[in-house]
Structure formats: C-alpha cells, structure tokens
Design an enzyme around this catalytic site. Sequence first.
Site, PDB file in Angstrom:
ATOM      1  N   HIS A 155     -12.995  28.085  48.968  1.00 45.55           N
ATOM      2  CA  HIS A 155     -12.104  28.765  48.192  1.00 45.55           C
ATOM      3  C   HIS A 155     -11.922  28.833  46.735  1.00 45.55           C
ATOM      4  CE1 HIS A 155     -10.114  27.779  52.258  1.00 45.55           C
ATOM      5  NE2 HIS A 155      -9.987  29.099  52.290  1.00 45.55           N
ATOM      6  N   SER A 193      -8.798  34.380  53.540  1.00 49.87           N
ATOM      7  CA  SER A 193      -7.952  33.360  53.007  1.00 49.87           C
ATOM      8  C   SER A 193      -8.149  33.601  51.238  1.00 49.87           C
ATOM      9  CB  SER A 193      -8.350  31.961  53.162  1.00 49.87           C
ATOM     10  OG  SER A 193      -9.734  31.447  53.317  1.00 49.87           O
ATOM     11  N   ASP A 217     -13.829  22.490  48.285  1.00 47.71           N
ATOM     12  CA  ASP A 217     -14.308  22.592  49.638  1.00 47.71           C
ATOM     13  C   ASP A 217     -15.596  23.492  49.372  1.00 47.71           C
ATOM     14  OD1 ASP A 217     -13.087  25.119  49.020  1.00 47.71           O
ATOM     15  OD2 ASP A 217     -11.605  24.929  50.388  1.00 47.71           O
TER      16      ASP A 217
END
Length: 234
Positions: A210, A12, A207
Amino acid sequence: MAKQVFILGGQSNMSGRGGVHKDQWDGVVPPESAADVDMIFRLNAGLEWEAAHEPLHQGLDANRTCGVGPGLAFANALKERVGVVGLVPCAVAGTQMKDWAPGAEHYERMVKRAKAAAARGGEIAAVLWYQGEKDTFLKEDADLYRDNVEKLILSLRQHLHLPSLPVILVALASGREYMEKVRDAQKGINLPNVVCVDALGLPLQEDNLHITTEAHIKLGHMMAHSYLTHFLSQ
C-alpha cells in the site's frame, strides 16, 4: 449546478490506505485532502450525495478500514477548473480483474452507482482506475490483464452510453512476481481516451503493497494533471 462526476474504481490503493496501520486509521488528513462542503461531494452507500471527507471509501469497501486515498486530493486539485466535483467511490480491496467482469457483482454495483450519480445531478466526466496488484501473483492472470481491462472499459462505455468516456489508469507501484507484466499491460492499453499515470517510485508503507498518505496525495495530483491536460479541453 451539475457536478462533474468521477468514478473511483479498483482495489485497496484506490479506496485508500494512507495512515492505516494494523487496521487502524491514524485520522490524519493532509490539507490537500481537506473536505470542501460546497464543492466536493461523494455518492454514499445509499446512492445520495453528501459532503465528501476522508476516508472517502469508508463503508463502501466491504468492511475494510480505509484511510486517505487519492480521490479528495484529485478533487481539490481540480475544483477551481471544473467546478463542483462529485466522487463515486467503487473500489474494493483484494479484487482481481475477473471480479470486475461485466455481470460480476462489483462491476454491476459500479454501473449502478455511476447511473445514480448521473441521475442525481451529475455529468460523468471520467473513470479513475487503480487496480492490478492481485493480478501479479499468477502468470495466467497477468497474461489476461490487458484484454480484461479493455473489456471493462468498453463495457462501461456501452452501459453508461458514453462511447468516449475518459479513463485514467494507474500503473502499479507494487506487486508480486508478475508485476512488470501487469504494468506493461497497463501502459499498453490501446483504446482512445485512455491515459496512464505511473505510480512506480511513490513511497510504500511497511507492507510494501500500500502506498503512503504522501503518495496518495501525489497520485491524486498526478491524475488531476492528467485529466486537465488530456481531457478538459475536449
């Protein structure tokens, strides 16, 4: 004019989560990631070239919400030196190295997309690889990481018939218990034409996994500098 093609692989943080909060992208595109309809293209899900714009991986990273990633910042920093840039988004969120083993779905799709890019007026210049967070959870995955990355690189070079294909790896900015073991593996890849840029210290989102939009821009520029320094003169 043939495009200089760059394959974007990993999970990601390569597909781009800049500006994504609670599965919503804020729509903010920094000038460093602006579209250039004459110079920067992406290979879409239908294996056709189109003008690249953020989110670069939208529609290609399963059904995930994508935001700003490093790819367009990389291309914008490079285009004046290399000419027309073709980006081939292939990253998939939440994937481990075993999901990219030769024969696995994501690996085979990456090879298919790379070959399609070359067949449609592109010259494959390098692979950009940012992956490994998912391999920091368990010791057995971290222990196998270096061997698995080296197998991936050698297999890609074989299947694309490019034995010296440059690879720019990103050393992780985030991870879990075995993050340092994976980072050591990333920095210790012992193959020719492989360089590593270190994302550690780039700002993270709430988080703690990321990287932020700002960090994606910085990383794109780091990878562009690495490519220009190590590979452009070859």
